[in-house]
Scaffold this motif. Structure first.
Motif, PDB file in Angstrom:
ATOM      1  N   ASP A   5    -156.511  37.074 -48.513  1.00  0.00           N
ATOM      2  CA  ASP A   5    -154.802  36.795 -48.012  1.00  0.00           C
ATOM      3  C   ASP A   5    -155.652  34.906 -46.888  1.00  0.00           C
ATOM      4  OD1 ASP A   5    -153.334  37.421 -49.985  1.00  0.00           O
ATOM      5  OD2 ASP A   5    -152.306  38.948 -48.114  1.00  0.00           O
ATOM      6  N   GLU A   6    -156.364  36.044 -46.733  1.00  0.00           N
ATOM      7  CA  GLU A   6    -157.378  35.291 -45.529  1.00  0.00           C
ATOM      8  C   GLU A   6    -158.136  34.210 -46.452  1.00  0.00           C
ATOM      9  OE1 GLU A   6    -160.702  36.434 -41.546  1.00  0.00           O
ATOM     10  OE2 GLU A   6    -160.443  37.353 -43.330  1.00  0.00           O
ATOM     11  N   ASP A   7    -159.305  34.259 -47.104  1.00  0.00           N
ATOM     12  CA  ASP A   7    -159.372  32.839 -48.156  1.00  0.00           C
ATOM     13  C   ASP A   7    -158.327  31.633 -48.048  1.00  0.00           C
ATOM     14  OD1 ASP A   7    -161.827  34.195 -47.329  1.00  0.00           O
ATOM     15  OD2 ASP A   7    -161.939  34.836 -49.512  1.00  0.00           O
ATOM     16  N   ALA A   8    -156.996  32.418 -48.893  1.00  0.00           N
ATOM     17  CA  ALA A   8    -156.041  32.152 -49.235  1.00  0.00           C
ATOM     18  C   ALA A   8    -155.316  31.325 -47.812  1.00  0.00           C
ATOM     19  CB  ALA A   8    -154.816  32.100 -50.063  1.00  0.00           C
ATOM     20  N   TYR A   9    -155.483  32.038 -47.154  1.00  0.00           N
ATOM     21  CA  TYR A   9    -154.735  31.384 -46.017  1.00  0.00           C
ATOM     22  C   TYR A   9    -155.228  30.067 -45.170  1.00  0.00           C
ATOM     23  CZ  TYR A   9    -152.940  30.343 -41.010  1.00  0.00           C
ATOM     24  OH  TYR A   9    -152.089  29.614 -39.983  1.00  0.00           O
ATOM     25  N   ALA A  10    -156.387  30.367 -45.476  1.00  0.00           N
ATOM     26  CA  ALA A  10    -157.507  29.268 -44.400  1.00  0.00           C
ATOM     27  C   ALA A  10    -157.591  27.870 -46.625  1.00  0.00           C
ATOM     28  CB  ALA A  10    -159.358  29.219 -44.942  1.00  0.00           C
ATOM     29  N   MET A  11    -156.713  28.080 -47.379  1.00  0.00           N
ATOM     30  CA  MET A  11    -157.120  26.790 -48.429  1.00  0.00           C
ATOM     31  C   MET A  11    -155.332  26.451 -48.152  1.00  0.00           C
ATOM     32  SD  MET A  11    -159.637  28.478 -50.944  1.00  0.00           S
ATOM     33  CE  MET A  11    -159.128  29.719 -51.311  1.00  0.00           C
ATOM     34  N   ARG A  12    -154.391  27.096 -47.547  1.00  0.00           N
ATOM     35  CA  ARG A  12    -153.307  27.244 -47.915  1.00  0.00           C
ATOM     36  C   ARG A  12    -152.448  25.812 -48.042  1.00  0.00           C
ATOM     37  NH1 ARG A  12    -154.219  27.120 -42.707  1.00  0.00           N
ATOM     38  NH2 ARG A  12    -153.081  26.244 -41.225  1.00  0.00           N
ATOM     39  N   TYR A  13    -153.349  24.530 -47.741  1.00  0.00           N
ATOM     40  CA  TYR A  13    -152.295  23.184 -48.223  1.00  0.00           C
ATOM     41  C   TYR A  13    -152.767  23.186 -48.909  1.00  0.00           C
ATOM     42  CZ  TYR A  13    -151.023  23.229 -43.222  1.00  0.00           C
ATOM     43  OH  TYR A  13    -150.575  23.351 -41.682  1.00  0.00           O
ATOM     44  N   LEU A  14    -153.409  23.585 -49.599  1.00  0.00           N
ATOM     45  CA  LEU A  14    -153.733  23.769 -51.682  1.00  0.00           C
ATOM     46  C   LEU A  14    -152.981  24.300 -52.200  1.00  0.00           C
ATOM     47  CD1 LEU A  14    -157.514  24.111 -51.371  1.00  0.00           C
ATOM     48  CD2 LEU A  14    -156.379  21.719 -51.252  1.00  0.00           C
ATOM     49  N   TYR A  15    -152.245  25.133 -51.864  1.00  0.00           N
ATOM     50  CA  TYR A  15    -150.495  25.532 -52.504  1.00  0.00           C
ATOM     51  C   TYR A  15    -149.552  25.017 -52.872  1.00  0.00           C
ATOM     52  CZ  TYR A  15    -154.030  30.087 -52.917  1.00  0.00           C
ATOM     53  OH  TYR A  15    -155.183  30.874 -52.832  1.00  0.00           O
ATOM     54  N   PRO A  16    -148.653  25.055 -53.847  1.00  0.00           N
ATOM     55  CA  PRO A  16    -147.806  24.308 -53.726  1.00  0.00           C
ATOM     56  C   PRO A  16    -146.542  24.745 -53.200  1.00  0.00           C
ATOM     57  CG  PRO A  16    -147.890  25.724 -55.814  1.00  0.00           C
ATOM     58  CD  PRO A  16    -149.018  26.022 -54.660  1.00  0.00           C
ATOM     59  N   GLU A  17    -145.414  23.738 -52.788  1.00  0.00           N
ATOM     60  CA  GLU A  17    -144.310  24.053 -52.005  1.00  0.00           C
ATOM     61  C   GLU A  17    -143.538  24.192 -52.335  1.00  0.00           C
ATOM     62  OE1 GLU A  17    -142.724  23.503 -47.754  1.00  0.00           O
ATOM     63  OE2 GLU A  17    -144.819  22.571 -48.742  1.00  0.00           O
ATOM     64  N   TRP A  18    -142.877  25.320 -52.185  1.00  0.00           N
ATOM     65  CA  TRP A  18    -141.741  26.633 -52.391  1.00  0.00           C
ATOM     66  C   TRP A  18    -140.026  25.224 -53.014  1.00  0.00           C
ATOM     67  CZ3 TRP A  18    -136.143  26.879 -50.885  1.00  0.00           C
ATOM     68  CH2 TRP A  18    -135.249  27.730 -52.310  1.00  0.00           C
ATOM     69  N   LEU A  19    -140.335  25.455 -54.030  1.00  0.00           N
ATOM     70  CA  LEU A  19    -138.954  25.029 -54.840  1.00  0.00           C
ATOM     71  C   LEU A  19    -137.758  26.076 -54.946  1.00  0.00           C
ATOM     72  CD1 LEU A  19    -141.181  22.683 -57.079  1.00  0.00           C
ATOM     73  CD2 LEU A  19    -139.602  22.395 -55.446  1.00  0.00           C
ATOM     74  N   GLY A  20    -136.754  25.108 -54.948  1.00  0.00           N
ATOM     75  CA  GLY A  20    -135.845  26.852 -54.635  1.00  0.00           C
ATOM     76  C   GLY A  20    -134.885  26.089 -56.347  1.00  0.00           C
ATOM     77  N   ASN A  21    -135.410  25.805 -57.363  1.00  0.00           N
ATOM     78  CA  ASN A  21    -134.136  25.234 -58.423  1.00  0.00           C
ATOM     79  C   ASN A  21    -134.802  25.455 -59.338  1.00  0.00           C
ATOM     80  OD1 ASN A  21    -137.157  23.945 -58.240  1.00  0.00           O
ATOM     81  ND2 ASN A  21    -136.278  22.105 -58.885  1.00  0.00           N
ATOM     82  N   GLY A  22    -135.192  27.608 -59.698  1.00  0.00           N
ATOM     83  CA  GLY A  22    -135.120  27.952 -60.507  1.00  0.00           C
ATOM     84  C   GLY A  22    -136.441  28.011 -61.368  1.00  0.00           C
ATOM     85  N   LEU A  23    -137.400  27.880 -60.000  1.00  0.00           N
ATOM     86  CA  LEU A  23    -138.811  28.046 -60.875  1.00  0.00           C
ATOM     87  C   LEU A  23    -139.046  29.918 -60.986  1.00  0.00           C
ATOM     88  CD1 LEU A  23    -141.144  26.134 -61.176  1.00  0.00           C
ATOM     89  CD2 LEU A  23    -142.075  26.810 -58.200  1.00  0.00           C
ATOM     90  N   THR A  24    -139.895  29.647 -61.619  1.00  0.00           N
ATOM     91  CA  THR A  24    -140.175  31.587 -62.182  1.00  0.00           C
ATOM     92  C   THR A  24    -141.240  31.790 -60.946  1.00  0.00           C
ATOM     93  OG1 THR A  24    -139.653  31.372 -64.121  1.00  0.00           O
ATOM     94  CG2 THR A  24    -140.740  32.976 -63.746  1.00  0.00           C
ATOM     95  N   TYR A  25    -141.175  32.296 -60.765  1.00  0.00           N
ATOM     96  CA  TYR A  25    -142.737  33.015 -59.398  1.00  0.00           C
ATOM     97  C   TYR A  25    -142.994  34.510 -59.706  1.00  0.00           C
ATOM     98  CZ  TYR A  25    -141.643  28.904 -56.406  1.00  0.00           C
ATOM     99  OH  TYR A  25    -141.863  27.813 -55.066  1.00  0.00           O
ATOM    100  N   LYS A  26    -144.272  34.774 -59.829  1.00  0.00           N
ATOM    101  CA  LYS A  26    -144.571  35.945 -60.139  1.00  0.00           C
ATOM    102  C   LYS A  26    -145.090  36.664 -59.383  1.00  0.00           C
ATOM    103  CE  LYS A  26    -144.699  35.622 -64.947  1.00  0.00           C
ATOM    104  NZ  LYS A  26    -143.248  36.164 -65.379  1.00  0.00           N
ATOM    105  N   ALA A  27    -145.652  37.624 -58.677  1.00  0.00           N
ATOM    106  CA  ALA A  27    -146.117  38.680 -57.774  1.00  0.00           C
ATOM    107  C   ALA A  27    -147.141  38.031 -57.401  1.00  0.00           C
ATOM    108  CB  ALA A  27    -145.872  40.203 -58.466  1.00  0.00           C
ATOM    109  N   ASN A  28    -147.278  38.382 -56.251  1.00  0.00           N
ATOM    110  CA  ASN A  28    -148.470  37.872 -55.382  1.00  0.00           C
ATOM    111  C   ASN A  28    -148.953  35.859 -55.610  1.00  0.00           C
ATOM    112  OD1 ASN A  28    -150.103  40.333 -54.868  1.00  0.00           O
ATOM    113  ND2 ASN A  28    -150.314  40.639 -56.603  1.00  0.00           N
ATOM    114  N   ASP A  29    -147.763  35.430 -55.941  1.00  0.00           N
ATOM    115  CA  ASP A  29    -147.664  34.123 -56.242  1.00  0.00           C
ATOM    116  C   ASP A  29    -147.708  33.737 -54.736  1.00  0.00           C
ATOM    117  OD1 ASP A  29    -147.938  33.637 -59.105  1.00  0.00           O
ATOM    118  OD2 ASP A  29    -146.033  33.091 -58.960  1.00  0.00           O
ATOM    119  N   ARG A  30    -148.942  32.850 -54.362  1.00  0.00           N
ATOM    120  CA  ARG A  30    -148.534  32.242 -53.132  1.00  0.00           C
ATOM    121  C   ARG A  30    -148.604  30.672 -52.660  1.00  0.00           C
ATOM    122  NH1 ARG A  30    -154.158  34.564 -53.077  1.00  0.00           N
ATOM    123  NH2 ARG A  30    -153.643  36.518 -51.866  1.00  0.00           N
ATOM    124  N   LEU A  31    -148.091  30.538 -51.675  1.00  0.00           N
ATOM    125  CA  LEU A  31    -146.999  29.306 -51.544  1.00  0.00           C
ATOM    126  C   LEU A  31    -146.556  28.605 -50.374  1.00  0.00           C
ATOM    127  CD1 LEU A  31    -143.591  29.731 -51.036  1.00  0.00           C
ATOM    128  CD2 LEU A  31    -144.025  30.539 -53.031  1.00  0.00           C
TER     129      LEU A  31
END
Length: 117
Positions: A5-31
């Motif tokens: 989580d700490e390393d991912a936070y440092a790279m957080r702007y590389l992760y996708p923006e959340w979409l509320g239009n029926g996208l499938t998310y899996k546990a531990n995905d980050r956004l």
């Protein structure tokens, strides 16, 4: 995604923006959502009214772990409760949790927190 989580936070702007239009998310995905970083807690298909900032059973915010005393956030259950030793800032003062599974604020249950002078 195998980053902590700490390393991912440092790279957080590389992760996708959340979409509320029926996208499938899996546990531990980050956004990202509203310039905050979140981790998915359980598999689900997104809906526009299940936003990361309100659907606490689906998402948990990952905060800047370099901030030793992050702002207190009211837990909504076991998945985001404070552990013994966790540090927070509450109403401008610093506290350390004295108990595991702490879901109370320092004002709601003062016995669960130690004020740091």
């Amino acid at each position: 995604d195998y980053a902590s989580d700490e390393d991912a936070y440092a790279m957080r702007y590389l992760y996708p923006e959340w979409l509320g239009n029926g996208l499938t998310y899996k546990a531990n995905d980050r956004l990202m959502y509203n310039d905050k970083f979140y981790k998915v807690l359980q598999d689900h298909t997104s809906q526009s009214d299940w936003t990361p900032d309100t659907a606490s059973s689906l998402y948990v915010e990952i905060a800047d772990q370099s901030n030793e005393y992050p702002e207190f956030k009211q837990p909504t259950g076991a998945h985001d409760a404070y552990a013994k030793g966790d540090k927070v800032t509450f109403e401008g003062k610093k506290y350390v949790s004295l108990i595991d599974a702490n879901t109370w604020s320092p004002s709601a249950y003062s016995q669960g927190w130690q004020l740091v002078e």
